[in-house]
Each structure stands twice: as structure tokens, then as C-alpha cells.
Design a protein around this motif. Structure first.
Motif, short mmCIF file in Angstrom:
data_model
loop_
_atom_site.label_atom_id
_atom_site.label_comp_id
_atom_site.label_asym_id
_atom_site.label_seq_id
_atom_site.Cartn_x
_atom_site.Cartn_y
_atom_site.Cartn_z
N PHE A 84 -35.99 -21.91 -43.58
CA PHE A 84 -36.01 -23.26 -43.02
C PHE A 84 -34.68 -23.94 -43.29
O PHE A 84 -33.88 -23.49 -44.10
CB PHE A 84 -37.16 -24.08 -43.63
CG PHE A 84 -36.87 -24.55 -45.03
CD1 PHE A 84 -36.25 -25.78 -45.24
CD2 PHE A 84 -37.18 -23.76 -46.12
CE1 PHE A 84 -35.95 -26.20 -46.53
CE2 PHE A 84 -36.89 -24.17 -47.41
CZ PHE A 84 -36.27 -25.40 -47.61
N LEU A 85 -34.46 -25.05 -42.60
CA LEU A 85 -33.20 -25.79 -42.72
C LEU A 85 -33.47 -27.28 -42.53
O LEU A 85 -34.18 -27.67 -41.62
CB LEU A 85 -32.22 -25.28 -41.65
CG LEU A 85 -30.86 -25.93 -41.51
CD1 LEU A 85 -30.02 -25.74 -42.77
CD2 LEU A 85 -30.12 -25.30 -40.33
N ILE A 100 -25.75 -33.56 -45.52
CA ILE A 100 -26.31 -32.87 -46.69
C ILE A 100 -27.38 -31.92 -46.16
O ILE A 100 -28.33 -32.36 -45.52
CB ILE A 100 -26.93 -33.87 -47.69
CG1 ILE A 100 -25.88 -34.87 -48.19
CG2 ILE A 100 -27.57 -33.14 -48.87
CD1 ILE A 100 -26.44 -36.01 -49.02
N SER A 101 -27.21 -30.62 -46.41
CA SER A 101 -28.15 -29.63 -45.88
C SER A 101 -28.81 -28.85 -47.00
O SER A 101 -28.18 -28.53 -48.01
CB SER A 101 -27.42 -28.65 -44.96
OG SER A 101 -26.83 -29.33 -43.88
N PHE A 102 -30.10 -28.55 -46.79
CA PHE A 102 -30.87 -27.72 -47.72
C PHE A 102 -31.46 -26.57 -46.93
O PHE A 102 -32.01 -26.78 -45.86
CB PHE A 102 -32.04 -28.52 -48.31
CG PHE A 102 -31.63 -29.47 -49.37
CD1 PHE A 102 -31.72 -29.11 -50.70
CD2 PHE A 102 -31.14 -30.73 -49.06
CE1 PHE A 102 -31.32 -29.98 -51.70
CE2 PHE A 102 -30.75 -31.60 -50.04
CZ PHE A 102 -30.84 -31.23 -51.37
N SER A 103 -31.37 -25.37 -47.48
CA SER A 103 -31.98 -24.24 -46.81
C SER A 103 -32.16 -23.08 -47.77
O SER A 103 -31.36 -22.90 -48.69
CB SER A 103 -31.11 -23.78 -45.63
OG SER A 103 -31.67 -22.64 -45.02
N ASN A 104 -33.21 -22.29 -47.53
CA ASN A 104 -33.36 -21.06 -48.31
C ASN A 104 -32.57 -19.92 -47.64
O ASN A 104 -32.65 -18.77 -48.03
CB ASN A 104 -34.84 -20.68 -48.50
CG ASN A 104 -35.61 -20.63 -47.19
OD1 ASN A 104 -35.09 -20.96 -46.13
ND2 ASN A 104 -36.87 -20.22 -47.27
N LEU A 116 -22.24 -30.97 -47.44
CA LEU A 116 -22.72 -30.37 -48.69
C LEU A 116 -23.89 -29.45 -48.34
O LEU A 116 -24.85 -29.88 -47.69
CB LEU A 116 -23.21 -31.45 -49.66
CG LEU A 116 -22.16 -32.46 -50.14
CD1 LEU A 116 -22.83 -33.55 -50.97
CD2 LEU A 116 -21.06 -31.78 -50.94
N GLN A 117 -23.80 -28.20 -48.75
CA GLN A 117 -24.87 -27.23 -48.45
C GLN A 117 -25.50 -26.75 -49.76
O GLN A 117 -24.84 -26.15 -50.58
CB GLN A 117 -24.30 -26.03 -47.70
CG GLN A 117 -23.74 -26.37 -46.34
CD GLN A 117 -23.20 -25.14 -45.61
OE1 GLN A 117 -23.41 -24.01 -46.03
NE2 GLN A 117 -22.53 -25.37 -44.50
#
Length: 232
Positions: A84-85, A100-104, A116-117
Motif C-alpha cells: 500500500f501507499l 510525506i509518503s508511507f509504504s511497505n 520524505l519517504q
């Protein structure tokens, strides 16, 4: 200082009436479902490509949410065995837009002047004990998660920038999302109002989770045995 309409917290999905899709946009396989366990509507975003399946607020990139709360709460659950993202666009006091990004999907933390990742590690439940999972696709028993982001601290720490407001949110596949919320208060899950008073939480700027944002806890169960709470 929070505008009056954003105090003490702002329920983003409710305020922007996500279900009407007038002030938000959806692309690809986005569906509203009733979750019996959470006793309410959740949105499922799924697909093979984050660019083609997402839920976005506000509707267009030229608009801004204009939300100034310090903390952003995302109540979500990654879909098992998928990636996911999540993208958050924030504006600094100098009017610079930072993503600002979050991901597995991300293997490591990366940063530039405007991006920012963060790699996201899905917590996993094992015999009633939450433990840190491994990087990569979410496991089969991944849990509903309350992700709390301290936006001014993230900008200050990684980019030495001052936070102004949350501009936009893009939730890409593959995840279930219950809600988004902003507030200047730090909400502690699994704590009742009475317990919060006893613990003197308000002196620390903390408060119990508002009911409309809380995950349900059946009688005799403990919040932290059922859900994950992750703070950045």
C-alpha cells in the motif's frame, strides 16, 4: 492556533462528506463497505498499481484542505499480502509543498527537499501480543492500525522546516481505511475519560480517543491486544 471549526479535532471524512464524492475523488477500485467488527463504513482501495486506484482529498490538486492540527490520525488496515501507499502533502510556513509518503514498498527512509519517504512495517498479532513485523507485503493477520503523525515534528526533524497546514491526502491501494482526523490533542487509544482524568493525561496534552474515531473493544478485551498504535 487551531481555527474554531477544527477544534478539538476534525473528522476529515465526515467534514468533507467523502461518501458524496463532491469534495473528494476516487479512481479505480474504491468501494464503501460495512465492517461488522468496526460497526461502520470503511473504504476499500485495491488494485495492482497505486497510480490507478486511490482515494484523494481534496478533489483536485489545486485545492487545499487547509487543516492546521498538529497530529494527523489515519485509521487503516493494509490488505494482506499486498503493498500500500499513502501520500500526504503538507505546506510549510515558506509556502513550500512537501510530500510525506508511507509504504511497505519502501525498503529504507529517503528524503529530498520536497519529499520524505518512510518505510512502513506492518505490526503482526501473535498470541495476543503485538510485535513488529517485517518489511514488505502485509501478513495475513495484519491488524487495524491507528497511525499518528506529528507533522510539525516530522518537518522540523527531517527538513528543518516549519509546518503550516495539511494540503492534501492520497490513499492509494491496497488498504482499508476507516477515517482520517486532525487535532492538536494527542489521543490515547484504549483509555476511558475516567482513566484519563486519573492518569492526568490532559496535563500532557493528551486525551482519550473521541468515540467517532475509536475502534470498538468488546467487553473483557483490551484495545492493544486487538489493534496497533504507531506514532511517528
Amino acid at each position: 492556533v487551531l481555527a474554531a471549526w477544527q477544534r478539538p479535532y476534525l473528522n476529515i471524512f465526515k467534514h468533507f462528506r467523502v461518501e458524496e464524492w463532491k469534495r473528494s475523488a476516487k479512481e479505480g477500485d474504491v468501494a464503501a463497505l460495512t465492517d461488522t467488527r468496526l460497526k461502520g463504513t470503511v473504504y476499500r482501495i485495491q488494485g495492482s498499481n497505486p497510480a490507478s486506484s486511490y482515494l484523494q482529498l481534496p478533489r483536485t490538486g489545486t485545492q487545499s484542505l487547509g487543516l492546521t492540527g498538529r497530529y494527523l490520525y489515519l485509521l487503516f488496515k493494509p490488505l494482506p499480502r499486498k503493498h500500500f501507499l499513502v501520500h500526504l502533502d503538507v505546506t510549510t510556513e515558506e509556502n513550500l509543498v512537501v510530500r510525506i509518503s508511507f509504504s511497505n514498498l519502501f525498503k529504507e527512509f529517503k528524503s529530498s527537499a520536497t519529499w520524505l519517504q518512510f518505510p512502513f512495517v506492518c505490526g503482526v498479532a501473535r498470541e495476543g501480543v503485538a510485535r513488529r513485523g517485517a518489511l514488505g507485503a502485509a501478513q495475513a493477520d495484519v491488524r487495524w492500525t491507528c497511525l499518528v503523525l506529528d507533522l510539525p515534528s516530522i518537518l522540523a526533524l527531517y527538513l528543518s522546516r516549519r509546518y503550516s497546514h495539511l494540503r492534501g491526502v492520497k490513499l492509494c491501494c491496497n488498504l482499508l481505511v476507516k477515517n482520517l482526523c486532525t487535532s492538536d490533542l494527542l489521543f490515547e487509544p484504549g483509555v476511558t475519560l475516567a482513566e484519563a482524568r486519573l492518569a492526568g493525561l490532559s496535563c500532557r496534552g493528551a486525551a482519550p480517543m473521541p468515540r467517532e474515531l475509536a475502534f470498538p473493544v468488546p467487553k473483557g478485551e483490551k484495545w492493544h491486544d486487538l489493534y496497533d498504535y504507531i506514532r511517528y
